[in-house]
Design a protein around this motif. Sequence first.
Motif, short mmCIF file in Angstrom:
data_model
loop_
_atom_site.label_atom_id
_atom_site.label_comp_id
_atom_site.label_asym_id
_atom_site.label_seq_id
_atom_site.Cartn_x
_atom_site.Cartn_y
_atom_site.Cartn_z
N GLU A 4 0.84 -1.21 0.00
CA GLU A 4 0.00 0.00 0.00
C GLU A 4 0.87 1.26 0.00
O GLU A 4 0.58 2.22 -0.70
N ILE A 5 1.93 1.23 0.80
CA ILE A 5 2.86 2.38 0.83
C ILE A 5 3.53 2.54 -0.53
O ILE A 5 3.62 3.65 -1.06
N ALA A 6 3.98 1.42 -1.12
CA ALA A 6 4.63 1.47 -2.43
C ALA A 6 3.69 2.04 -3.50
O ALA A 6 4.10 2.87 -4.32
N THR A 79 12.71 0.97 13.84
CA THR A 79 13.20 -0.10 12.97
C THR A 79 12.07 -0.67 12.12
O THR A 79 12.23 -0.90 10.91
N THR A 80 10.92 -0.88 12.73
CA THR A 80 9.76 -1.41 12.00
C THR A 80 9.35 -0.47 10.88
O THR A 80 9.11 -0.89 9.74
N ASP A 81 9.28 0.83 11.19
CA ASP A 81 8.90 1.81 10.17
C ASP A 81 9.94 1.92 9.07
O ASP A 81 9.59 2.03 7.88
N SER A 87 11.26 -1.40 2.29
CA SER A 87 10.58 -2.45 1.51
C SER A 87 9.64 -1.84 0.49
O SER A 87 9.56 -2.29 -0.66
N ALA A 88 8.91 -0.81 0.91
CA ALA A 88 7.98 -0.13 -0.01
C ALA A 88 8.76 0.51 -1.15
O ALA A 88 8.33 0.45 -2.32
#
Length: 178
Positions: A4-6, A79-81, A87-88
């Motif tokens: 979704e971010i990508a 780190t998660t963000d 990745s996005a």
Amino acid sequence: MKTEIANEFSRILRSWLTPDVMENVIDLNQSEDDSHVCHSHDFCDANEAMSAAFERAVGRPSWLPSQVDEGLCTDVDVTTDMDLWNSAWDIAKDTAFTPAVTTTCPCGSCLPVPIVDHGFDVCGVECPDCGRMSTGGNGRTGIVDGWITAKSAAQSQAAFEAQQFDVDMNEWYGRGNW
């Protein structure tokens, strides 16, 4: 969430940059040896685009390391963000910054909007459930804003063919071929 971010990131970049510039970014990225380099930065502040995409998709800004010091989040949050962010970005680069776009038919079906020439075919969506066809929209964003029923499309096609017949007959008779 990273997809979704990508998709949102790709939509934002495509709205900020012209099709020619996007093509240049894609070509430069494909010839780049360092997988950590993205040439979108050559033409805009791509981090701002990703920040906006992250916020739209996730519903909040991404956590930053400075916010750990302020007690607003943890190192794990940051780190998660950052993993989502990176990745996005990779997904967007791997798909040539072409977001997956869907539209909702008036009958409620969710349908993909076809991709054509670095844009979207907003007149090429057909609903298998009700037979409606899209009639227009924004080719840069993929937003469909018009639909026609199969019956109306058939009536429109018949009227067009009748007009074409009249034109052909006028041309025939206008030449004295009768």
